[in-house]
Design a protein around this motif. Structure first.
Motif, PDB file in Angstrom:
ATOM      1  N   LEU A  35       0.830  -1.204   0.000  1.00 42.08           N
ATOM      2  CA  LEU A  35       0.000   0.000   0.000  1.00 42.08           C
ATOM      3  C   LEU A  35       0.865   1.255   0.000  1.00 42.08           C
ATOM      4  O   LEU A  35       1.979   1.256   0.531  1.00 42.08           O
ATOM      5  N   PRO A  36       0.355   2.355  -0.563  1.00 41.01           N
ATOM      6  CA  PRO A  36       1.102   3.628  -0.547  1.00 41.01           C
ATOM      7  C   PRO A  36       1.318   4.119   0.884  1.00 41.01           C
ATOM      8  O   PRO A  36       0.525   3.808   1.792  1.00 41.01           O
ATOM      9  N   GLN A  37       2.356   4.909   1.070  1.00 37.96           N
ATOM     10  CA  GLN A  37       2.685   5.401   2.408  1.00 37.96           C
ATOM     11  C   GLN A  37       1.541   6.209   3.012  1.00 37.96           C
ATOM     12  O   GLN A  37       1.258   6.092   4.206  1.00 37.96           O
ATOM     13  N   ALA A  38       0.876   7.033   2.200  1.00 34.31           N
ATOM     14  CA  ALA A  38      -0.212   7.872   2.722  1.00 34.31           C
ATOM     15  C   ALA A  38      -1.327   7.013   3.320  1.00 34.31           C
ATOM     16  O   ALA A  38      -1.920   7.347   4.339  1.00 34.31           O
ATOM     17  N   VAL A  39      -1.604   5.867   2.674  1.00 35.31           N
ATOM     18  CA  VAL A  39      -2.642   4.964   3.176  1.00 35.31           C
ATOM     19  C   VAL A  39      -2.157   4.281   4.453  1.00 35.31           C
ATOM     20  O   VAL A  39      -2.903   4.155   5.434  1.00 35.31           O
ATOM     21  N   CYS A  40      -0.886   3.858   4.456  1.00 37.61           N
ATOM     22  CA  CYS A  40      -0.323   3.204   5.644  1.00 37.61           C
ATOM     23  C   CYS A  40      -0.360   4.128   6.861  1.00 37.61           C
ATOM     24  O   CYS A  40      -0.599   3.675   7.985  1.00 37.61           O
ATOM     25  N   GLN A  41      -0.131   5.427   6.640  1.00 35.47           N
ATOM     26  CA  GLN A  41      -0.178   6.388   7.749  1.00 35.47           C
ATOM     27  C   GLN A  41      -1.571   6.416   8.383  1.00 35.47           C
ATOM     28  O   GLN A  41      -1.717   6.431   9.609  1.00 35.47           O
ATOM     29  N   VAL A  42      -2.609   6.418   7.535  1.00 33.87           N
ATOM     30  CA  VAL A  42      -3.979   6.455   8.061  1.00 33.87           C
ATOM     31  C   VAL A  42      -4.283   5.165   8.807  1.00 33.87           C
ATOM     32  O   VAL A  42      -4.845   5.182   9.909  1.00 33.87           O
ATOM     33  N   LEU A  43      -3.903   4.024   8.223  1.00 33.18           N
ATOM     34  CA  LEU A  43      -4.160   2.736   8.867  1.00 33.18           C
ATOM     35  C   LEU A  43      -3.454   2.653  10.217  1.00 33.18           C
ATOM     36  O   LEU A  43      -4.023   2.167  11.199  1.00 33.18           O
ATOM     37  N   ALA A  44      -2.209   3.140  10.264  1.00 35.65           N
ATOM     38  CA  ALA A  44      -1.448   3.095  11.517  1.00 35.65           C
ATOM     39  C   ALA A  44      -2.118   3.943  12.582  1.00 35.65           C
ATOM     40  O   ALA A  44      -2.216   3.546  13.749  1.00 35.65           O
ATOM     41  N   ARG A  45      -2.598   5.119  12.190  1.00 34.52           N
ATOM     42  CA  ARG A  45      -3.253   6.004  13.156  1.00 34.52           C
ATOM     43  C   ARG A  45      -4.548   5.384  13.689  1.00 34.52           C
ATOM     44  O   ARG A  45      -4.926   5.603  14.832  1.00 34.52           O
ATOM     45  N   ARG A  46      -5.212   4.578  12.858  1.00 28.36           N
ATOM     46  CA  ARG A  46      -6.462   3.934  13.276  1.00 28.36           C
ATOM     47  C   ARG A  46      -6.219   2.596  13.966  1.00 28.36           C
ATOM     48  O   ARG A  46      -7.169   1.909  14.336  1.00 28.36           O
ATOM     49  N   GLY A  47      -4.938   2.190  14.096  1.00 23.32           N
ATOM     50  CA  GLY A  47      -4.638   0.936  14.789  1.00 23.32           C
ATOM     51  C   GLY A  47      -4.948  -0.303  13.976  1.00 23.32           C
ATOM     52  O   GLY A  47      -5.218  -1.375  14.527  1.00 23.32           O
ATOM     53  N   VAL A  48      -4.924  -0.183  12.640  1.00 21.75           N
ATOM     54  CA  VAL A  48      -5.226  -1.311  11.753  1.00 21.75           C
ATOM     55  C   VAL A  48      -3.935  -2.058  11.425  1.00 21.75           C
ATOM     56  O   VAL A  48      -2.949  -1.447  10.987  1.00 21.75           O
ATOM     57  N   SER A  49      -3.930  -3.374  11.610  1.00 21.97           N
ATOM     58  CA  SER A  49      -2.739  -4.178  11.321  1.00 21.97           C
ATOM     59  C   SER A  49      -2.700  -4.571   9.845  1.00 21.97           C
ATOM     60  O   SER A  49      -3.694  -4.408   9.118  1.00 21.97           O
ATOM     61  N   ALA A  50      -1.574  -5.116   9.416  1.00 20.62           N
ATOM     62  CA  ALA A  50      -1.434  -5.547   8.018  1.00 20.62           C
ATOM     63  C   ALA A  50      -2.481  -6.609   7.683  1.00 20.62           C
ATOM     64  O   ALA A  50      -3.061  -6.605   6.589  1.00 20.62           O
ATOM     65  N   ALA A  51      -2.752  -7.516   8.629  1.00 20.30           N
ATOM     66  CA  ALA A  51      -3.729  -8.590   8.386  1.00 20.30           C
ATOM     67  C   ALA A  51      -5.144  -8.037   8.238  1.00 20.30           C
ATOM     68  O   ALA A  51      -5.988  -8.628   7.557  1.00 20.30           O
ATOM     69  N   GLU A  52      -5.420  -6.899   8.871  1.00 20.00           N
ATOM     70  CA  GLU A  52      -6.769  -6.319   8.835  1.00 20.00           C
ATOM     71  C   GLU A  52      -6.950  -5.297   7.713  1.00 20.00           C
ATOM     72  O   GLU A  52      -8.056  -4.835   7.452  1.00 20.00           O
ATOM     73  N   ALA A  53      -5.837  -4.949   7.053  1.00 21.30           N
ATOM     74  CA  ALA A  53      -5.852  -3.813   6.116  1.00 21.30           C
ATOM     75  C   ALA A  53      -6.838  -4.006   4.976  1.00 21.30           C
ATOM     76  O   ALA A  53      -7.608  -3.099   4.643  1.00 21.30           O
ATOM     77  N   GLU A  54      -6.845  -5.186   4.365  1.00 25.95           N
ATOM     78  CA  GLU A  54      -7.691  -5.398   3.185  1.00 25.95           C
ATOM     79  C   GLU A  54      -9.168  -5.209   3.518  1.00 25.95           C
ATOM     80  O   GLU A  54      -9.897  -4.530   2.806  1.00 25.95           O
ATOM     81  N   GLN A  55      -9.605  -5.801   4.637  1.00 26.44           N
ATOM     82  CA  GLN A  55     -11.013  -5.668   5.021  1.00 26.44           C
ATOM     83  C   GLN A  55     -11.342  -4.231   5.411  1.00 26.44           C
ATOM     84  O   GLN A  55     -12.420  -3.721   5.092  1.00 26.44           O
ATOM     85  N   PHE A  56     -10.401  -3.540   6.064  1.00 25.02           N
ATOM     86  CA  PHE A  56     -10.633  -2.153   6.467  1.00 25.02           C
ATOM     87  C   PHE A  56     -10.806  -1.258   5.240  1.00 25.02           C
ATOM     88  O   PHE A  56     -11.663  -0.359   5.229  1.00 25.02           O
ATOM     89  N   LEU A  57      -9.999  -1.487   4.210  1.00 21.43           N
ATOM     90  CA  LEU A  57     -10.038  -0.643   3.019  1.00 21.43           C
ATOM     91  C   LEU A  57     -11.247  -0.946   2.128  1.00 21.43           C
ATOM     92  O   LEU A  57     -11.564  -0.166   1.241  1.00 21.43           O
ATOM     93  N   SER A  58     -11.900  -2.078   2.352  1.00 20.54           N
ATOM     94  CA  SER A  58     -13.092  -2.430   1.576  1.00 20.54           C
ATOM     95  C   SER A  58     -14.215  -2.813   2.527  1.00 20.54           C
ATOM     96  O   SER A  58     -14.642  -3.966   2.571  1.00 20.54           O
ATOM     97  N   PRO A  59     -14.711  -1.865   3.312  1.00 16.64           N
ATOM     98  CA  PRO A  59     -15.752  -2.205   4.292  1.00 16.64           C
ATOM     99  C   PRO A  59     -17.031  -2.642   3.587  1.00 16.64           C
ATOM    100  O   PRO A  59     -17.546  -1.927   2.731  1.00 16.64           O
ATOM    101  N   SER A  60     -17.518  -3.819   3.915  1.00 15.35           N
ATOM    102  CA  SER A  60     -18.724  -4.321   3.255  1.00 15.35           C
ATOM    103  C   SER A  60     -19.777  -4.666   4.300  1.00 15.35           C
ATOM    104  O   SER A  60     -19.464  -5.053   5.432  1.00 15.35           O
ATOM    105  N   LEU A  61     -21.038  -4.539   3.893  1.00 16.30           N
ATOM    106  CA  LEU A  61     -22.128  -4.899   4.793  1.00 16.30           C
ATOM    107  C   LEU A  61     -22.104  -6.395   5.090  1.00 16.30           C
ATOM    108  O   LEU A  61     -22.490  -6.823   6.181  1.00 16.30           O
TER     109      LEU A  61
END
Length: 581
Positions: A35-61
């Protein structure tokens, strides 16, 4: 330690950069994902791990939608609702007059219309009737209807619901509940005192949507198909953002997928309103909160209370165009009324002092429709819980807004129980109240005392949290699009905020009454320049300081937006603060 040494910016705030832990987590994400650094910065601030990143970036009902039956009374509510539909009983929808109430009502009206049913819409007048159900209106509706559904209201309406003799009542709400509930068929509310709070972040439209999900399940079990619920998500997204519900959990999926539905422009009311608000880009959270939401709210604030719900539920393009134009006009009038009240309220509150646990102002004849917005302005200016009250004939109707970490709804409910208020309620971040003029000072003193116990007097000017530095050349459309991947952004999920350090202002112009437009760069005339807009800059020291910069250089902080004009996309900084370089 302050970022760039800024302890007091032009707006009086300390700048705080990302902590060491966030920077470390960003590096780990960069190494473990592509992932781009800008996206990684947001994920890090929200406490999202690498394993959780894909689901976080594509939130589905599919992944995030809770079981509707996890809320008390949900099954009962949907069963009674479907019984009314099947028997073609007379249904009334009693809705609050804000965006959440209007969206909630529209969800039901549109769903029922798709099922071949018509329902009566009732929205109380803010001035004549006030918030929520009242005895007279509920008795009148009960005389002509078999089922009344209260949306975004009703949890504290024991008397009015008892007055609905002969009709069943369902409450679909999210406001803080009391120790006892009204005598209704069902009270579905994630903020009932006997709920676990797992879904406390839902707005009323989210609760209504879950009820329709449960209704759909019951229809399927009976071998019948209900309306397409995914097509209703634009209404849920609008309400979630406009009601400042935190963008966590299922709310992220509601907004992300609702924005996609809205982009199709299938809902004629929202399409008409987007056109009149000159929205020329794909909808984002910002548009819902700052362009569409205020216009829909304008009807309930200073005009006809049901205009918003009617706009959101109509399927007639001509009616939609007329309603959108009316709401746009009312929104302009609302701004004028708000500006007049705000100026006096700010002076009054400042004279009282911004360092108390509670900042408040009151005045005779202040329009009840704007006191909430003015309370928001006081809160922003003081970083304190704020109350603004307008009096008419000795009775004051007020609205309050709180700051992060301070619960305003519970103390206001307590004041009502203690007899200092005629009535009051709400939730942690916002509340409403009615108070007799002779009890005003005692009520505000008691509220300040309760807020002080929560530490409301301890905060200084709110720190400005920053995610890093950028150069103008790095602020590209591609970067802004990458950042947007980590959205939606809003309450509880702020968009990344960047600093452009040591910038030279090349152009500055006042726009409208209080906004400032500038362009800036990092050097002489040849370097890359970036445009910026600072909304409300002249309501404080930011506008005058930058307009009259005298060649001085500044650190500029804000968020990146994508501007579309005649098919061309450019990046613009939404400027929030500045400090001398």
């Amino acid at each position: 330690m302050s970022f760039l040494g800024v302890d007091a910016s032009l707006t009086g705030r300390k700048w705080v950069g990302p902590g060491v832990e966030v920077e470390r987590a960003t590096q780990v994400l960069l190494q473990q994902t592509e992932l781009p650094q800008a996206v990684c910065q947001v994920l890090a601030r929200r406490g999202v791990s690498a394993a959780e990143a894909e689901q976080f970036l594509s939130p589905s009902l599919r992944d995030l939608l809770p079981d509707p039956r996890s809320l008390r009374d949900m099954e009962k509510a949907a069963t009674r609702f479907l019984a009314a539909v099947k028997a073609r009983q007379r249904i009334a929808v009693f809705a609050d007059y804000d965006v959440d109430g209007g969206s909630s009502a529209a969800l039901l009206l549109v769903w029922l219309r798709d099922m071949g049913c018509q329902a009566t819409l009732y929205v109380p007048d803010r001035i004549d009737e006030g918030y929520g159900p009242n005895d007279e209106a509920m008795a009148a509706l009960a005389a002509k209807h078999d089922l009344i559904i209260c949306v975004d209201c009703g949890t504290l309406s024991h008397g009015p619901i008892a007055a609905a003799v002969g009709a069943d009542v369902i409450v679909l709400d999210h406001h803080l509940g009391a120790e006892t509930l009204p005598d209704a068929v069902a009270v579905v509310n994630p903020n009932r005192q006997d709920e676990d709070g797992a879904l406390a972040h839902l707005c009323a439209a989210g609760v209504v949507f879950l009820m329709l999900v449960e209704a759909g399940r019951q229809l399927r079990e009976a071998g019948t198909k209900g309306p397409d619920l995914m097509a209703l998500l634009d209404l849920v997204a609008l309400a979630t953002v406009a009601d400042v519900a935190p963008l966590i959990g299922v709310n992220r999926a509601f907004v992300r997928q609702g924005l996609r539905v809205m982009a199709r422009r299938d809902r004629v009311g929202l399409a008409a309103l987007a056109d009149i608000a000159r929205m020329d880009t794909a909808p984002a959270s910002y548009h819902l909160g700052f362009l569409l939401g205020p216009r829909i709210n304008a009807g309930g604030r200073i005009g006809q209370a049901d205009l918003g719900a009617r706009l959101l539920s109509t399927n007639d393009p001509h009616e939609a165009a007329a309603l959108a134009e009316r709401l746009d006009t009312l929104n302009t009038e609302r701004r004028d009324v708000e500006n007049a009240v705000r100026a006096v309220a700010l002076d009054q509150a400042e004279a009282r002092g911004f360092d108390a646990p509670l900042v408040w102002a009151s005045g005779a004849g202040w329009h009840p429709g704007v006191v909430g917005i003015v309370a928001s302005r006081l809160k922003e200016a003081s970083n304190r819980p704020s109350i603004v009250i307008g009096f008419e004939d000795g009775i004051g109707k007020g609205s309050g807004r709180s700051v992060s970490g301070i619960d305003l709804g519970a103390p206001i409910q307590r004041l009502a129980a203690e007899g200092l208020l005629i009535k009051g309620g709400g939730h942690k971040m916002a509340a409403g109240l009615t108070v007799a003029e002779d009890k005003l000072d005692a009520a505000m003193a008691r509220l300040a005392e309760l807020l002080e116990k929560q530490g409301a007097h301890l905060a200084g000017a709110a720190d400005l949290r920053l995610d890093g530095m950028l150069m103008p050349a790095a602020a590209t459309v591609e970067l802004a699009e990458q950042v947007e991947q980590a959205g939606p952004f809003g309450a509880g999920a702020p968009a990344p905020r960047y600093v452009f350090a040591d910038m030279q202002i090349r152009f500055a112009k006042r726009v409208g009454e209080s906004h400032l437009k500038i362009s800036f760069g990092d050097g002489g005339g040849a370097g890359t320049k970036l445009d910026a807009i600072a909304f409300g800059a002249f309501d404080g020291p930011l506008g005058p300081a930058l307009e009259n910069h005298g060649g001085a250089r500044f650190h500029l902080a804000g968020r990146l937006d994508i501007n579309s004009w005649r098919g061309r996309q450019t990046v613009q900084l939404r400027l929030e603060d500045a400090a001398p370089a």
